[in-house]
Scaffold this active site. Structure first.
Site, short mmCIF file in Angstrom:
data_model
loop_
_atom_site.label_atom_id
_atom_site.label_comp_id
_atom_site.label_asym_id
_atom_site.label_seq_id
_atom_site.Cartn_x
_atom_site.Cartn_y
_atom_site.Cartn_z
N HIS A 1 0.84 -1.22 0.00
CA HIS A 1 0.00 0.00 0.00
C HIS A 1 0.87 1.26 0.00
O HIS A 1 0.43 2.30 0.47
CB HIS A 1 -0.94 0.05 1.20
CG HIS A 1 -1.70 -1.22 1.44
ND1 HIS A 1 -2.97 -1.43 0.95
CD2 HIS A 1 -1.35 -2.35 2.10
CE1 HIS A 1 -3.38 -2.64 1.31
NE2 HIS A 1 -2.41 -3.22 2.00
N SER B 1 14.03 21.47 -16.39
CA SER B 1 12.82 22.27 -16.59
C SER B 1 13.21 23.58 -17.26
O SER B 1 14.29 24.10 -17.03
CB SER B 1 12.17 22.53 -15.23
OG SER B 1 11.39 23.71 -15.29
N LYS C 1 15.44 21.77 -11.32
CA LYS C 1 14.75 20.50 -11.57
C LYS C 1 15.58 19.49 -12.36
O LYS C 1 16.32 19.83 -13.28
CB LYS C 1 13.45 20.73 -12.37
CG LYS C 1 12.37 21.44 -11.64
CD LYS C 1 11.67 20.63 -10.55
CE LYS C 1 11.03 19.35 -11.00
NZ LYS C 1 9.70 19.56 -11.58
N GLU D 1 9.27 8.26 -17.14
CA GLU D 1 7.87 8.67 -17.25
C GLU D 1 7.30 8.29 -18.62
O GLU D 1 6.15 7.87 -18.75
CB GLU D 1 7.73 10.18 -17.05
CG GLU D 1 7.99 10.61 -15.62
CD GLU D 1 8.06 12.13 -15.51
OE1 GLU D 1 7.09 12.74 -15.04
OE2 GLU D 1 9.08 12.71 -15.89
#
Ligand code: ARG
Length: 468
Positions: free
Chosen positions: A156, A277, A283, A290
């Site tokens: 979980h 970024s 970043k 992804e």
């Protein structure tokens, strides 16, 4: 507009939009090595059974090899042709004249495209299999190199119990092992030679189908011409196998994305597989991972797409089936690239030991060990579970780890607890106690690494390459 193989029966030519809509050349041109290979085998067989002469066959085969070389060298724009079969045949006739017109005897584009796709899938699967194997190798190496790292295992996404990082990576090994099995099953059902089925009814010529199958490396020949030109199950098998492999790649991606977040900080994604970024200079984003996760969507979509194309089709060939190609090519290309990128990312991934170590605190991840300790002292498990629940609550209130509680504090919850309890509260010791087969015990995991290495080395994968 290029000549059509079927135009004599028509008075008018196709509307240009309908022509473009109907054509498959823009995507089926990549089938040319298979189309030519199939044609060569068909041609040899036609000569053997006397439908064409040996000299004619030689002429045709020589020209087919030349066409392949031309295309290998440089793929011209073939947009004016309907499909790859039309192009090869047209070019053949351009080269050798009327003799070229004999090649299509006893063959239809229906059995031809079924053959091309089967040859394509056999190569694609071999390629994917070898890439999965390489990825598995990296998973084993990663497991081997980090045997000393213990991480909190999660259920979980909540800290659950300590496990070896190596055990984690070997879990992925198992997934890919099943994927290979699935792809091998795909090959089994693909390995059937459809040529000789012609349009749908077979041929009046006494074709030597076994000869063609042997020359093209097929195990079996199709037993029913109607099924042979209608069957796309092997493509669905392939699409499903790709979908499951992508699901596994997506899960690793997700794991690494979470682990690379500042909040976790377990891993650092190699610079070569991250981007920045445009506005936030600090970043570093895990874009490649992804995208692997994101592309899983289209690979699933490809499976659903072909399932849907096939579901309402009467036998035999219907033009709808031309829609099988783009999903298949896309799933192959995507899965292949994702396997390669995952392998490269893992090869350079670094683990932040301090952060991982810190995460072993705070989650009471040895609470189960404490319950098991009580069971060993004669407490029924359900009662032990309740006692430990209370101890955890107490520890949370006192802002202490389980191993920071004094013996007196622990004893106040159960009189059976003694000094040896501390043996059970340390995450390192918790892992060491799980030497059961399949468990996370370091000795067992080491043994597994050895075994899996052997397993991987001894697996004979089918050779890759697509020679004519
Ligand atoms: N381009 C077609 C396909 O991909 C080839 C088979 C065409 N057959 C036909 N009867 N028109 O399905």
């Amino acid at each position: 507009m290029g000549e059509k193989l079927w135009e004599s029966r028509f008075k008018e030519s196709l509307d240009p939009l309908a022509n473009r809509f109907n054509a498959s050349i823009s995507f089926d041109k990549r089938l040319y090595p298979y189309d030519i290979k199939g044609s060569i085998a068909h041609c040899r067989m036609l000569a053997k059974i006397g439908v064409i002469s040996e000299q004619e066959a030689e002429k045709i085969i020589k020209a087919l090899y030349e066409i392949k070389e031309e295309l290998d060298h440089k793929m011209p724009s073939l947009d004016e042709y309907e499909d790859i079969h039309t192009f090869v045949e047209t070019r053949l006739v351009e080269k050798i004249g009327d003799t070229g017109r004999k090649l299509h005897t006893a063959r239809s584009r229906n059995d031809q495209i079924a053959l091309d796709m089967r040859l394509f899938i056999k190569d694609a699967v071999k390629d994917i299999l070898s890439r999965i194997k390489q990825l598995q190798k990296v998973l084993i190496t990663t497991a081997e190199r980090h045997l000393d790292i213990i991480i909190p295992g999660y259920t979980h996404l909540q800290r659950a119990q300590p496990v070896l990082l190596s055990h984690y990576f070997l879990a992925y090994y198992e997934m890919f092992q099943r994927d290979k099995d699935r792809f091998l099953q795909t090959i089994k059902r693909t390995d059937v030679m459809p040529l000789g089925s012609a349009a749908l009814a077979g041929s009046s010529f006494e074709l030597d189908r076994n000869m063609v199958a042997k020359e093209l490396g097929f195990k079996e020949i199709s037993r029913n011409s109607i099924d042979a030109v209608s069957d796309r199950d092997f493509l669905l098998d392939f699409l499903y196998s790709c979908a499951v492999t992508m699901m596994h790649l997506s899960r690793i991606s997700e794991e690494l994305i979470i682990w690379s977040s500042y909040e976790f900080g377990f891993v650092t994604i190699p610079d070569a597989y991250a981007t920045g970024s445009s506005i936030m200079p600090q970043k570093k984003n895990p874009d490649i991972l992804e995208l692997i996760r994101g592309k899983t969507g289209r690979v699933y979509g490809n499976l659903v797409s072909l399932l849907t194309v096939m579901k309402g089709l009467p036998l035999t060939y219907n033009k709808d089936m031309q829609e099988d190609k783009e999903p298949v090519f896309d799933s192959y290309d995507t899965t292949r690239d994702c396997l390669e990128l995952m392998k490269r990312t893992l090869e350079k991934l670094s683990f932040n030991r301090e952060k991982i170590k810190a995460a072993l605190k705070g989650g009471y991840i040895t609470a189960t060990d404490l319950a098991e300790y009580l069971v060993r002292k004669g407490v029924p498990f359900r009662t032990a579970h309740r006692i430990v629940g209370k101890i955890v609550l107490y520890a949370i209130e006192k802002e202490k780890e389980l191993w920071e509680l004094s013996l007196d504090e622990l004893k106040s919850f159960s009189s059976v607890i003694e000094e040896d309890i501390y043996e059970w509260l340390d995450p390192i010791k918790s892992v060491q106690k799980r030497e059961i087969f399949g468990g996370t015990g370091p000795e067992h995991v080491k043994k597994m690494i050895k075994e899996l290495k052997k397993e991987l080395e001894s697996q004979l994968l089918l050779p890759t390459g697509r020679s004519l």
